[in-house]
Design an enzyme around this catalytic site. Structure first.
Site, short mmCIF file in Angstrom:
data_model
loop_
_atom_site.label_atom_id
_atom_site.label_comp_id
_atom_site.label_asym_id
_atom_site.label_seq_id
_atom_site.Cartn_x
_atom_site.Cartn_y
_atom_site.Cartn_z
CD GLU A 2 -3.05 -0.51 0.04
OE1 GLU A 2 -3.19 -0.12 -1.13
OE2 GLU A 2 -3.47 -1.59 0.46
CB SER A 21 -10.35 0.29 -7.84
OG SER A 21 -9.23 1.08 -7.82
CD GLU A 49 -8.31 7.37 -11.11
OE1 GLU A 49 -8.86 6.43 -11.74
OE2 GLU A 49 -8.28 7.42 -9.88
CG ASP A 72 -6.57 1.92 -7.98
OD1 ASP A 72 -5.91 1.21 -7.20
OD2 ASP A 72 -7.04 3.03 -7.69
P1 ADP Z 1 -13.04 4.39 -5.79
O1 ADP Z 1 -12.28 4.26 -7.06
O2 ADP Z 1 -12.25 3.94 -4.60
O3 ADP Z 1 -14.37 3.73 -5.81
P2 ADP Z 1 -12.94 7.14 -6.52
O4 ADP Z 1 -13.27 8.39 -5.79
O5 ADP Z 1 -11.59 6.98 -7.08
O6 ADP Z 1 -13.33 5.94 -5.55
O7 ADP Z 1 -13.95 6.96 -7.73
C1 ADP Z 1 -15.33 7.10 -7.54
C2 ADP Z 1 -15.89 7.98 -8.64
O8 ADP Z 1 -15.81 7.29 -9.91
C3 ADP Z 1 -17.33 8.30 -8.47
O9 ADP Z 1 -17.52 9.42 -7.64
C4 ADP Z 1 -17.77 8.58 -9.90
O10 ADP Z 1 -17.40 9.89 -10.30
C5 ADP Z 1 -16.94 7.60 -10.70
N1 ADP Z 1 -17.67 6.35 -10.96
C6 ADP Z 1 -17.26 5.11 -10.66
N2 ADP Z 1 -18.16 4.18 -11.05
C7 ADP Z 1 -19.18 4.85 -11.64
C8 ADP Z 1 -20.43 4.47 -12.22
N3 ADP Z 1 -20.83 3.20 -12.28
N4 ADP Z 1 -21.23 5.46 -12.70
C9 ADP Z 1 -20.86 6.74 -12.62
N5 ADP Z 1 -19.71 7.15 -12.08
C10 ADP Z 1 -18.86 6.25 -11.58
MG MG Z 2 -10.49 5.29 -7.50
#
Ligand code: ADP
Ligand code: MG
Length: 410
Positions: free
Chosen positions: A46, A138, A177, A189
């Site tokens: 990590e 992720s 990203e 990720d």
């Molecule tokens: P993690 O990757 O840990 O889940 P992040 O903050 O990096 O958290 O990513 C989350 C963001 O990715 C959400 O706030 C959204 O903007 C986008 N996202 C992820 N999956 C979707 C989805 N299925 N539909 C719309 N947006 C998504």
């Molecule tokens: Mg993320």
């Protein structure tokens, strides 16, 4: 007793049906196809990716699905079951800092592939996902990777057909990203979502300039035969300042490397032929009155070493013996790197008291998820104990996922 909430992964059929329906409802006609990509858990390693170190993720059975159809023009229209309304842009309007909202993750991938010289046109797409958002599993990379393999197919790029091609897709999704969604993440990720294999963990080496075969090595990770289960606990803890803290950790690592005259902290790790931690800490001391830099360095270097040893054990079929490395990783992230939180510590302590073989936070920290390695017969006991501990502490109920090492984006 508080009933544990389980987050089941959808079957491929269910995921495909959902996005197909959403597509048909939102746009005229049918999609050209459906693609999907998994979230991930990091077993160990990590905050090492941006230090050119080692990580060991597996893909989750939980996936993000996308139904997509190319367009004649350069318009991008998107709907998601997890977001309101339609998100639209022209591809020619996509640039760093120019687009906002969740569609940036999607349009960013198209932009990055175009920047790499591929001919990418506009498209309509519908998205749905059973990967929880912002849970350290992720969902962002799952979305980017699903888009990457979809565009790879409709533009006939052929990159998803080989691991080397997938490494190129990793570069595009990571660029998306970093540059378009504006999140300075390190590549773990996207690599996991695009390059992991079912039944394997993926030993990632982030040393710059490595060939794909050196940068990602599959390690057989047979939990089922060993009678073991990987339990994921989404703490649902929400913390502020997460991005700022992540940036501060990265900056500390860069500062320490610069003071030591190293390209990255990887060059300290003895396992990778580095200078050794004692010498590094001694050289940092005059520049580090409060000891913070040295603690950050100690985490990164010890974590790289633990990741290498964890991978060796897994390779030897000794998955049941990795527990102490998971606990040491958690302690290092909590005490030296200071990225854990009350909820993550509670999962680890409770799971261990209930019979887990090992447990640790996974992902960047400050909330998100923890993992526990558990004998199959103990899964319900451990989940129950964690659910009860959260209820007793008046915390939001966590969610539980089972995480057999699953398949990559396809
Ligand atoms: P993690 O990757 O840990 O889940 P992040 O903050 O990096 O958290 O990513 C989350 C963001 O990715 C959400 O706030 C959204 O903007 C986008 N996202 C992820 N999956 C979707 C989805 N299925 N539909 C719309 N947006 C998504
Ligand atoms: Mg993320």
């Amino acid at each position: 007793m508080t009933e544990p909430q389980w987050l089941e992964a959808w079957t491929a059929e269910e995921g495909a049906r959902r996005v197909d329906e959403l597509f048909t409802r939102s746009f005229d006609g049918s999609p050209e196809g459906v693609w999907s990509a998994p979230g991930r858990v990091n077993l160990i390693g990590e905050h090492t990716d941006y230090n050119a170190g080692l990580c060991l993720p597996t893909a989750l059975p939980h996936r993000t699905y996308i139904a997509l159809r190319p367009r004649e023009d350069d318009q991008v229209r998107l709907v998601s079951a997890q977001a309101e309304g339609m998100w639209e842009t022209r591809l020619s309007d996509v640039a760093p800092g120019a687009v906002r909202g969740w569609g940036a993750y999607v349009a960013g991938v198209a932009w990055a592939l175009a920047e790499a010289g591929h001919k990418i046109g506009g498209f309509d797409a519908a998205v749905d996902s059973c990967v929880p958002f912002g849970a350290g599993l992720s969902s962002s990379a799952a979305l980017e990777a699903a888009v990457a393999v979809a565009l790879d197919a409709v533009a006939s790029l052929g990159l998803a057909e080989s691991d080397a091609g997938r490494a190129t897709l990793v570069d595009a999704t990571r660029l998306a990203e970093n540059e378009i969604a504006g999140a300075p993440t390190g590549g773990l990720d996207q690599s996991a979502s695009l390059r992991c294999r079912e039944g394997y963990a993926l030993l990632l080496d982030f040393r710059p300039g490595l060939k794909p075969l050196e940068s990602g090595v599959p390690v057989p990770f047979d939990l089922a035969t060993a009678g073991l289960t990987l339990l994921v606990v989404d703490t649902r803890a929400e913390h502020s300042h997460v991005d700022g803290e992540y940036g501060a950790r990265r900056a500390a690592c860069e500062q320490a490397a610069q003071l030591l005259g190293l390209e990255s902290l990887r060059d300290i790790a003895p396992t990778l032929g580095g200078m050794g931690i004692d010498r590094a800490l001694a050289e940092l001391e005059p520049h580090d009155a409060d000891g913070v830099l040295r603690r950050r360095v100690r985490h990164v270097v010890s974590e790289i070493d633990r990741t290498a040893r964890f991978a060796d054990l897994v390779r030897e079929g000794r998955a049941a013996d990795v527990g102490p490395f998971m606990l040491a990783s958690h302690a290092s992230l909590r005490d030296d790197y200071e990225v854990s939180c009350r909820e993550l510590d509670l999962v680890v302590d409770t799971a261990m008291a209930a019979g887990a073989l090992g447990a640790r936070m996974t992902g960047g920290g400050f909330g998100g998820s923890a993992i526990a390695l558990v004998r199959r017969s103990d899964v319900d006991t451990v989940a129950q104990a964690v659910a009860d501990a959260f209820a007793d502490a008046d915390l939001t109920a966590p969610a539980f996922l089972l995480a057999p090492p699953s398949a990559p984006a396809a």
